[in-house]
Design an enzyme around this catalytic site. Sequence first.
Site, PDB file in Angstrom:
ATOM      1  N   LYS A  76       0.789  -1.300  -0.074  1.00 35.38           N
ATOM      2  CA  LYS A  76      -0.136  -0.119  -0.100  1.00 35.38           C
ATOM      3  C   LYS A  76       0.840   1.412   0.095  1.00 35.38           C
ATOM      4  O   LYS A  76       2.002   1.221   0.655  1.00 35.38           O
ATOM      5  CB  LYS A  76      -0.875   0.044   1.265  1.00 35.38           C
ATOM      6  CG  LYS A  76      -2.052   0.984   1.398  1.00 35.38           C
ATOM      7  CD  LYS A  76      -2.716   0.664   2.646  1.00 35.38           C
ATOM      8  CE  LYS A  76      -3.918   1.861   2.720  1.00 35.38           C
ATOM      9  NZ  LYS A  76      -4.553   1.496   3.977  1.00 35.38           N
ATOM     10  N   SER A 171      -9.604   1.307   3.505  1.00 37.29           N
ATOM     11  CA  SER A 171      -8.866   2.167   2.440  1.00 37.29           C
ATOM     12  C   SER A 171      -7.662   1.289   1.713  1.00 37.29           C
ATOM     13  O   SER A 171      -7.200   2.015   0.926  1.00 37.29           O
ATOM     14  CB  SER A 171      -8.218   3.415   3.157  1.00 37.29           C
ATOM     15  OG  SER A 171      -7.183   2.720   4.015  1.00 37.29           O
ATOM     16  N   SER A 195      -9.446  -0.959   7.616  1.00 36.54           N
ATOM     17  CA  SER A 195      -8.893  -0.681   6.182  1.00 36.54           C
ATOM     18  C   SER A 195      -8.507  -1.759   5.420  1.00 36.54           C
ATOM     19  O   SER A 195      -8.072  -1.609   4.265  1.00 36.54           O
ATOM     20  CB  SER A 195      -8.068   0.389   6.160  1.00 36.54           C
ATOM     21  OG  SER A 195      -8.527   1.561   6.143  1.00 36.54           O
TER      22      SER A 195
END
EC number: 6.3.5.7
Lengths: 527, 136
Positions: A76, A171, A195
């Site tokens: 990420k 996310s 997330s």
Amino acid sequence: MLGRTLREVSAALKQGQITPTELCQKCLSLIKKTKFLNAYITVSEEGALKQAEESEERYKKGQSLGDLDGIPFAVKDNFSTSGIETTCASNMLKGYVPPYNATVVQKLLDQGALLMGKTNLDEFAMGSGSTDGVFGPVKNPWSYSKQYREKRKQKPHGENEDSNWLITGGSSGGSAAAVSAFTCFVALGSDTGGSTRNPAAHCGVVGLKPSYGLVSRHGLIPLVNSMDVPGILTRCVDDAATVLGVLAGHDCKDSTTIQDPFKPFILPNLTDVSKLCIGIPKEYLVPELSSEIQSLWSKAANLFESEGAKVIEVSLPHTSYSIVCYHVLCTSEVASNMARFDGLEYGHRCDINVSTEAMYAATRREGFNDVVRGRILSGNFFLLKENYENYFVKAQKVRRLIANDFVNVFNSGVDVLLTPTTLREAVPYVEFVKEDNRTRSAQDDIFTQAVNMAGLPAVSVPMALSNQGLPIGLQFIGRAFCDQQLLTIAKWFEKQVQFPVIQFQEIMDDCSSVFENEKLASVSLKQ
Amino acid sequence: MWARAVLLLLRTPVGGRRGFTSKADPQGSGRVTADVIEHLERLALVDFGSQEAVARLEKAVAFADRLRAVDTDGVEPMESVLEDRCLYLRSDNVVEGNCAEELLQISHRVVEEYFVAPPGNISLPKLDEQEPFSPN
């Protein structure tokens, strides 16, 4: 080969059925083919190929570094990566190239894994859709799966197929999409309020949030220091355990990692669950929960019960305040954390040079999106001298009550809690953006954030496809630092439910036409 | 057995219970005065930019106000879930460093070994002296 699990492909590498370079090239080419998903912000093709070459040398010499040697992974884009742009999907960090690796990234590289690239997210990981980043939304690979498309065809209304793509959740949506679309075998996400687990549930992959303090946060650009945890996204529970084995343990660069020695583990195959006690928190049955997820949830509980486990209803009485409490603590820590972005030492800097303060203010206006600015302002409000006691300290007190709820339940003999991960399956982007980010997060983090406030390990495991042909995941919550027990139970469950593999490969052939249509669709949506 | 209990729960009318995602009452508390807004903008070094942003703050505050209903008498605030453990302190030795060059390269403006900031000691203009909001 790409559809295999990490463990399977690792065995194939060891047996010489495929070389690290071949594997790397296959993944790179799939990343290119699936570019329309917008899962990656940066693809580190050159670096990955070089790492693959080195790995290949090791295999040739019989000096493989272990199970992860030659395995493609993605990270990420809120983890620092040396020499590779790290943006947090924000204008504030566009062009920022960190001089060091996050500990978790370094640990994977040290095992010989191949870093394919950095994945898309909501700006600074604030969101639950992966729709609010500066590089645009991530598209859920299941939008293009045979399973979903066939279900849609049966419906009479002739909506435009391609403008109806689904969100990934967030996310860490880019990481979930990357694993789901077979472009890597494991991806790192981060999990502050869900997330990692939320997009895992929407994309049909396993999403593990380890116990707070087990895995180093050094190099993870912080959102809420007291709740952030690096998350692990894989195609099966065993793979998550393998990667946790590499990542966990004390890091002298993160004083919040615990010093207890950590031994990597191999998950046993449970044959008898009769000694287990599974708790079903009654407060998680909310009116907003989709009836389909609710019935799968009972089905899962019945499954444990029918195999002899004790399944009991338990109460976490402060659950309904948890999301509110999270909202106050999150924005307050965000307000303080985001103070570091001032344009001076790194990141975006505006052209205004009238005064330092004017430069700060303009830099931050240009650098942050509305969501981030909104959270900074709310957080500052809660931290005002006159509000500090009533909001911030109050929320910290409620946090203790929430954490105590879990302690009480586990002290009563419950081994793990079983809950839904999300209220509903993934929704189309056009639906999702009708509500603002705060409202969305308040809904979507509802089953996940309490775990972060209590620091417990939790894992979302895909269970079945909905009537629409979309993945539904359930969440297991374990006792603090009992990650192994949690994963062992999750593995048993995974084996029972036999979640179907995404039929995505066939779609790849005509994905170029999809891509053309998608471009038009997303342009018209963005306005 | 648990399933029956859950079913019973479902049958209770929803209206009386407040689902935990119900929206904040827009008419309720959470009004934020212009003074506070100006103060916040200075503290946060972020401007609201629009009336919607102010409305969003008010909604966020109204949402947070629900915490008032929780009885927290005698409850100690919780800062960290690791509060019962000793915080690890490493020995105070230099183990890495000598990276000034590297760090300076990341900055947009440096002179020799210094980060360059515009003149300090000038505060932001008051709201009424400012140009009207311009959307980015």
